[in-house]
Design a protein around this motif. Structure first.
Motif, PDB file in Angstrom:
ATOM      1  N   GLY A  47       0.834  -1.191   0.000  1.00 24.41           N
ATOM      2  CA  GLY A  47       0.000   0.000   0.000  1.00 24.41           C
ATOM      3  C   GLY A  47       0.864   1.233   0.000  1.00 24.41           C
ATOM      4  N   PRO A  48       0.275   2.355  -0.384  1.00 24.23           N
ATOM      5  CA  PRO A  48       1.071   3.595  -0.380  1.00 24.23           C
ATOM      6  C   PRO A  48       1.397   4.031   1.053  1.00 24.23           C
ATOM      7  CG  PRO A  48      -1.216   4.050  -0.924  1.00 24.23           C
ATOM      8  CD  PRO A  48      -1.099   2.572  -0.839  1.00 24.23           C
ATOM      9  N   SER A  49       2.293   5.003   1.162  1.00 24.64           N
ATOM     10  CA  SER A  49       2.645   5.518   2.491  1.00 24.64           C
ATOM     11  C   SER A  49       1.404   6.079   3.163  1.00 24.64           C
ATOM     12  CB  SER A  49       3.702   6.615   2.365  1.00 24.64           C
ATOM     13  OG  SER A  49       4.892   6.054   1.910  1.00 24.64           O
ATOM     14  N   GLY A  50       1.235   5.780   4.448  1.00 27.20           N
ATOM     15  CA  GLY A  50       0.092   6.289   5.196  1.00 27.20           C
ATOM     16  C   GLY A  50      -1.160   5.467   4.997  1.00 27.20           C
ATOM     17  N   SER A  51      -1.034   4.312   4.338  1.00 28.44           N
ATOM     18  CA  SER A  51      -2.231   3.502   4.088  1.00 28.44           C
ATOM     19  C   SER A  51      -2.612   2.643   5.287  1.00 28.44           C
ATOM     20  CB  SER A  51      -1.995   2.615   2.864  1.00 28.44           C
ATOM     21  OG  SER A  51      -0.884   1.763   3.112  1.00 28.44           O
ATOM     22  N   GLY A  52      -1.706   2.496   6.239  1.00 28.28           N
ATOM     23  CA  GLY A  52      -2.028   1.731   7.451  1.00 28.28           C
ATOM     24  C   GLY A  52      -1.286   0.410   7.561  1.00 28.28           C
ATOM     25  N   LYS A  53      -0.277   0.191   6.689  1.00 26.28           N
ATOM     26  CA  LYS A  53       0.465  -1.085   6.722  1.00 26.28           C
ATOM     27  C   LYS A  53       1.184  -1.272   8.064  1.00 26.28           C
ATOM     28  CE  LYS A  53       3.287  -0.066   3.398  1.00 26.28           C
ATOM     29  NZ  LYS A  53       2.942   1.330   3.134  1.00 26.28           N
ATOM     30  N   SER A  54       1.933  -0.226   8.457  1.00 26.96           N
ATOM     31  CA  SER A  54       2.700  -0.336   9.704  1.00 26.96           C
ATOM     32  C   SER A  54       1.772  -0.428  10.904  1.00 26.96           C
ATOM     33  CB  SER A  54       3.634   0.866   9.864  1.00 26.96           C
ATOM     34  OG  SER A  54       4.613   0.804   8.865  1.00 26.96           O
ATOM     35  N   THR A  55       0.631   0.293  10.829  1.00 28.88           N
ATOM     36  CA  THR A  55      -0.336   0.227  11.928  1.00 28.88           C
ATOM     37  C   THR A  55      -0.861  -1.201  12.063  1.00 28.88           C
ATOM     38  OG1 THR A  55      -0.964   2.501  11.450  1.00 28.88           O
ATOM     39  CG2 THR A  55      -2.462   1.250  12.840  1.00 28.88           C
ATOM     40  N   ARG A 218       7.240 -13.388  -4.627  1.00 31.23           N
ATOM     41  CA  ARG A 218       7.624 -14.371  -3.598  1.00 31.23           C
ATOM     42  C   ARG A 218       6.515 -14.564  -2.551  1.00 31.23           C
ATOM     43  NH1 ARG A 218      12.274 -13.666  -6.261  1.00 31.23           N
ATOM     44  NH2 ARG A 218      14.072 -14.784  -5.463  1.00 31.23           N
ATOM     45  N   PHE A 219       5.426 -13.784  -2.621  1.00 27.51           N
ATOM     46  CA  PHE A 219       4.362 -13.885  -1.614  1.00 27.51           C
ATOM     47  C   PHE A 219       3.274 -14.869  -2.058  1.00 27.51           C
ATOM     48  CE2 PHE A 219       5.871  -9.444  -0.785  1.00 27.51           C
ATOM     49  CZ  PHE A 219       6.373  -9.703   0.489  1.00 27.51           C
ATOM     50  N   ASP A 220       2.713 -15.562  -1.083  1.00 31.88           N
ATOM     51  CA  ASP A 220       1.569 -16.434  -1.383  1.00 31.88           C
ATOM     52  C   ASP A 220       0.310 -15.593  -1.575  1.00 31.88           C
ATOM     53  OD1 ASP A 220       3.086 -18.801  -1.059  1.00 31.88           O
ATOM     54  OD2 ASP A 220       2.916 -18.596   1.110  1.00 31.88           O
ATOM     55  N   HIS A 221       0.177 -14.582  -0.728  1.00 30.49           N
ATOM     56  CA  HIS A 221      -0.959 -13.664  -0.813  1.00 30.49           C
ATOM     57  C   HIS A 221      -0.459 -12.251  -0.603  1.00 30.49           C
ATOM     58  CE1 HIS A 221      -4.321 -16.515  -0.793  1.00 30.49           C
ATOM     59  NE2 HIS A 221      -3.560 -17.254  -0.003  1.00 30.49           N
ATOM     60  N   ILE A 222      -1.149 -11.325  -1.210  1.00 26.27           N
ATOM     61  CA  ILE A 222      -0.832  -9.914  -0.986  1.00 26.27           C
ATOM     62  C   ILE A 222      -2.098  -9.215  -0.526  1.00 26.27           C
ATOM     63  CG2 ILE A 222      -0.220  -7.732  -2.112  1.00 26.27           C
ATOM     64  CD1 ILE A 222       1.747  -9.317  -3.832  1.00 26.27           C
ATOM     65  N   PHE A 223      -2.005  -8.531   0.628  1.00 19.99           N
ATOM     66  CA  PHE A 223      -3.104  -7.692   1.105  1.00 19.99           C
ATOM     67  C   PHE A 223      -2.752  -6.259   0.733  1.00 19.99           C
ATOM     68  CE2 PHE A 223      -3.720 -10.919   4.752  1.00 19.99           C
ATOM     69  CZ  PHE A 223      -4.543 -11.698   3.959  1.00 19.99           C
ATOM     70  N   TYR A 224      -3.670  -5.616   0.035  1.00 12.11           N
ATOM     71  CA  TYR A 224      -3.402  -4.237  -0.395  1.00 12.11           C
ATOM     72  C   TYR A 224      -4.252  -3.282   0.436  1.00 12.11           C
ATOM     73  CZ  TYR A 224      -2.104  -0.455  -3.477  1.00 12.11           C
ATOM     74  OH  TYR A 224      -1.581   0.698  -3.972  1.00 12.11           O
ATOM     75  N   LEU A 225      -3.587  -2.355   1.060  1.00  5.93           N
ATOM     76  CA  LEU A 225      -4.283  -1.398   1.922  1.00  5.93           C
ATOM     77  C   LEU A 225      -4.289  -0.016   1.282  1.00  5.93           C
ATOM     78  CD1 LEU A 225      -2.648  -2.672   5.132  1.00  5.93           C
ATOM     79  CD2 LEU A 225      -5.052  -2.095   5.120  1.00  5.93           C
ATOM     80  N   GLY A 228      -6.458   2.861   5.032  1.00  7.45           N
ATOM     81  CA  GLY A 228      -6.846   2.046   6.190  1.00  7.45           C
ATOM     82  C   GLY A 228      -7.786   0.920   5.853  1.00  7.45           C
ATOM     83  N   ARG A 229      -8.186   0.805   4.624  1.00  2.14           N
ATOM     84  CA  ARG A 229      -9.100  -0.289   4.241  1.00  2.14           C
ATOM     85  C   ARG A 229      -8.326  -1.340   3.462  1.00  2.14           C
ATOM     86  NH1 ARG A 229     -14.265   1.283   5.215  1.00  2.14           N
ATOM     87  NH2 ARG A 229     -14.693   3.483   4.964  1.00  2.14           N
ATOM     88  N   LEU A 230      -8.721  -2.578   3.697  1.00  2.00           N
ATOM     89  CA  LEU A 230      -8.147  -3.670   2.928  1.00  2.00           C
ATOM     90  C   LEU A 230      -8.897  -3.717   1.605  1.00  2.00           C
ATOM     91  CD1 LEU A 230      -5.985  -5.768   3.605  1.00  2.00           C
ATOM     92  CD2 LEU A 230      -7.812  -7.316   4.275  1.00  2.00           C
ATOM     93  N   GLU A 231      -8.222  -3.324   0.544  1.00  2.00           N
ATOM     94  CA  GLU A 231      -8.930  -3.214  -0.730  1.00  2.00           C
ATOM     95  C   GLU A 231      -8.965  -4.522  -1.483  1.00  2.00           C
ATOM     96  OE1 GLU A 231      -7.685  -0.002  -3.171  1.00  2.00           O
ATOM     97  OE2 GLU A 231      -9.127   1.318  -2.172  1.00  2.00           O
ATOM     98  N   THR A 232      -7.808  -5.130  -1.584  1.00  6.68           N
ATOM     99  CA  THR A 232      -7.769  -6.359  -2.393  1.00  6.68           C
ATOM    100  C   THR A 232      -6.938  -7.422  -1.686  1.00  6.68           C
ATOM    101  OG1 THR A 232      -5.910  -5.389  -3.527  1.00  6.68           O
ATOM    102  CG2 THR A 232      -8.023  -5.326  -4.675  1.00  6.68           C
ATOM    103  N   GLN A 233      -7.261  -8.637  -1.947  1.00  2.00           N
ATOM    104  CA  GLN A 233      -6.453  -9.764  -1.516  1.00  2.00           C
ATOM    105  C   GLN A 233      -6.082 -10.510  -2.779  1.00  2.00           C
ATOM    106  OE1 GLN A 233      -8.081 -12.122   1.636  1.00  2.00           O
ATOM    107  NE2 GLN A 233      -9.181 -10.413   2.503  1.00  2.00           N
ATOM    108  N   LYS A 234      -4.796 -10.495  -3.105  1.00  2.90           N
ATOM    109  CA  LYS A 234      -4.378 -11.148  -4.344  1.00  2.90           C
ATOM    110  C   LYS A 234      -3.675 -12.448  -4.020  1.00  2.90           C
ATOM    111  CE  LYS A 234      -3.493  -6.773  -6.640  1.00  2.90           C
ATOM    112  NZ  LYS A 234      -2.433  -5.871  -7.098  1.00  2.90           N
TER     113      LYS A 234
END
Lengths: 235, 379
Positions: A47-55, A218-225, A228-234
């Motif tokens: 996710g972009p900066s400030g999207s909530g990944k670190s949170t 290299r990831f099995d799944h990617i959560f895109y934020l 603050g919302r989880l937009e996609t699960q790839k």
């Protein structure tokens, strides 16, 4: 909600929200985020900066208290409107391993002691802790540097030692914050392969925050934020 | 795993340099305590040497150290006859400056009657005074060797014996001469002044010289010195005090201000040391913020982090104290005045330093406990 605990899910978040400040100053860092992570999975948090990944990483790492929602780690409900364990550090020690962007090794401890310290904190004797540390350094093929101090290591070596430290107490959940940011593409690939190997062999779940496009595959799944919302699960 | 030990070992040079700096500061604190003790010891040395029970001085005076006192030379015979007095001796005290090997030499001259109370308690080299005139027993601090000639007043004296550690409350080394010599030195007029007095018809008689500053007396154990002193005071021209009263006068009058000054300065130094230790520990903790955050994140309990800071503070205090103590022990003889280092003072200071280290580390501990583990994740 304890009925929702599924033993085969290592990380389960239901409708987790986190906001900072109130009123006009309120910032919603996470909004109703729900995820399930299974053993052996390597998950990317993008996710972009400030999207909530670190949170999100801090919430899963029991560093930051959510504002609402429900969290279970390794089959144990740890948050249900409030923390259910009084000693969160002990919880982290038992269940979670951390890998940092700048590896964060303790500069005054050599590689063996940097790994052994986790086991010491968990109550292992010094001898057993060192033996396990050496075993892990051998597993990560960095045992020839076991007496070196962090300042004497290359970036790749330091990150391997950091991974060894994260694995020391056999945690089932490993959280990684930009684990390849300080590495070139070759070493980044090696580290990710290593993490995949660890996840597969130890049936651990690995969640990594990253901006590094080189390792997306290299990831099995990617959560895109986003916001603050989880937009996609790839997959 | 002792993290404090590992950290110190890894940064040994820097840690030892910090300890050395702290050691110099603690060395100054220790030397101030030693100077304070030395001042008190010096003040009491000269009054304790006769090992007297009673001091007899001029009426209305608190002499012979705090105020001047002159009493007739035959007072000693009168005192010696009092019931319970086993020994008595006449004494004079005076400060003078002479020249020795082209250098000024300040001396504190004690005149006594050889064979009676008031002489040196121990001669470490040479012999006691055996002749009535012109022999001197000097303290080692004068640097006068045995056999050396010394001019005092209009006469030349020969050093026949040496004492050790005999100094006045002002720190001047003591020399002992016979009472007759000291009376001549103290009371005899210079030739020109004597001639003037003769011309005025007031020629100085030998009886005028027979004056002493004090008479010291030793009592049998059965006699209470306070009662004996009261009995002597019934003679209106004399005042008497016990040894304890004499020491109190010395401490409360003669060296009181110097004692308070040094005591206050020592306390100030301790406060400064506390602040410096606190700042050092705070800075050391600041340097380790990221490591502390990482330790918290990987599950280290607060006691591990507190242990890291407090143990380092204690190690720094202990090593610094040892540096300081070693330094002062080795250079104490080079101080112009006595530096009296006592084991109990050293232990007390070590205890205070340990306490100060624990208190000073509170600032660092507070900082460490406030560190957010999320800091380790880089925000």
């Amino acid at each position: 909600m304890s009925d929702d605990v599924q033993p085969d899910v290592l990380v389960k978040l239901k409708n987790v929200s986190k906001h900072f400040g109130e009123g006009d100053a309120r910032v919603d860092a996470l909004r109703d985020v729900s995820i399930d992570v299974y053993p052996g999975q390597v998950i990317g948090l993008l996710g972009p900066s400030g999207s909530g990944k670190s949170t999100l990483l801090n919430v899963i790492g029991c560093i930051l208290e959510p504002s609402s929602g429900w969290v279970s780690l390794d089959g144990e409900v740890v948050y249900d409107g409030h923390w259910l364990r009084p000693d969160l550090r002990k919880l982290r020690l038992e269940k979670i391993g951390f890998i940092f962007q700048s590896h964060n090794l303790i500069p005054f401890l050599d590689c063996t002691d940097n790994v052994a310290i986790v086991l010491n904190l968990a109550g292992f004797s010094s001898m057993k802790a060192k033996a396990r540390a050496i075993e892990l350094l051998e597993y990560l093929e960095v045992d020839q540097r076991r007496h070196a101090f962090p300042a004497q290591l290359s970036g790749g070596e330091a990150q391997r030692v950091a991974i060894a430290r994260a694995l020391a107490n056999r945690p089932r959940i490993i959280l990684a914050d930009e684990p390849t940011a300080a590495l070139d593409s070759v070493r980044a690939g090696i580290v990710m392969d290593l993490l995949r190997k660890v996840a597969a062999e130890q049936q651990a779940a690995i969640l990594a925050v990253t901006h590094d496009e080189k390792i997306y595959d290299r990831f099995d799944h990617i959560f895109y934020l986003r916001d603050g919302r989880l937009e996609t699960q790839k997959n | 795993m002792n993290l404090a030990y590992y950290d110190i070992r890894h940064n040994m040079g820097r840690f030892l340099l910090t300890c050395l700096g702290l050691g110099l500061l603690l060395g100054v604190v220790l030397s101030m305590i030693g100077i304070y003790r030395g001042l008190v010891a010096d003040a009491l040395t000269i009054s304790r040497t006769p090992a007297a029970d009673i001091w007899v001085v001029e009426s209305g005076s608190r002499g012979p150290f705090a105020e001047s006192s002159r009493i007739p030379g035959d007072t000693r015979e009168a005192i010696a006859r009092i019931h319970g007095v086993t020994e008595a001796g006449s004494i004079t005290y005076q400060s003078l400056e002479t020249t020795y090997k082209a250098k000024k030499l300040r001396l504190y001259v004690v005149g006594y009657e050889p064979g009676r109370l008031g002489g040196p308690d121990k001669i470490v080299k040479g012999r006691a005074i055996t002749r009535s005139h012109y022999e001197v027993i000097a303290d080692r601090r004068t640097n006068l060797p045995i056999g050396e000639q010394l001019v005092l007043g209009r006469n030349t004296f020969t050093v026949v014996g040496l004492t050790d550690g005999q100094v006045s409350s002002g720190g001047d080394p003591v020399i002992y001469i016979t009472l007759l010599d000291s009376q001549e030195l103290q009371f005899e007029l210079a030739p020109s002044a004597a001639r003037r007095e003769i011309a005025r018809g007031n020629a100085q008689k030998s009886a005028d010289l027979d004056t002493v500053n004090a008479v010291v007396a030793r009592l049998t154990p059965q006699i209470n010195p306070t009662i004996a002193a009261k009995a002597i005071q019934s003679w209106k021209h004399l005042a008497a005090m016990t040894q304890q009263e004499q020491e109190n006068i010395l401490l409360r009058s003669v060296v009181e201000r110097a004692r308070k000054q040094i005591g206050l300065f020592t306390v100030l130094l301790l406060i400064v040391s506390t602040v410096i230790i606190a700042l050092i520990i705070y800075t050391m903790t600041m340097d380790k913020i990221r490591e502390i955050a990482t330790l918290k994140l990987i599950g280290a309990p607060d006691r591990t982090i507190i242990g890291l800071i407090v143990q380092q503070a204690l190690a720094m205090g202990m090593i610094g104290f040892c540096f300081g103590a070693l330094l002062i022990i080795n250079i104490q003889d080079f101080f112009p005045r006595r530096v009296l280092l006592q084991a109990e003072d050293g232990l007390a200071l070590a205890g205070v330093v340990m306490l100060v280290c624990v208190l000073a580390s509170a600032l660092g501990v507070r900082l460490a406990l406030k560190v957010d583990p999320a800091t380790a994740l880089g925000g």
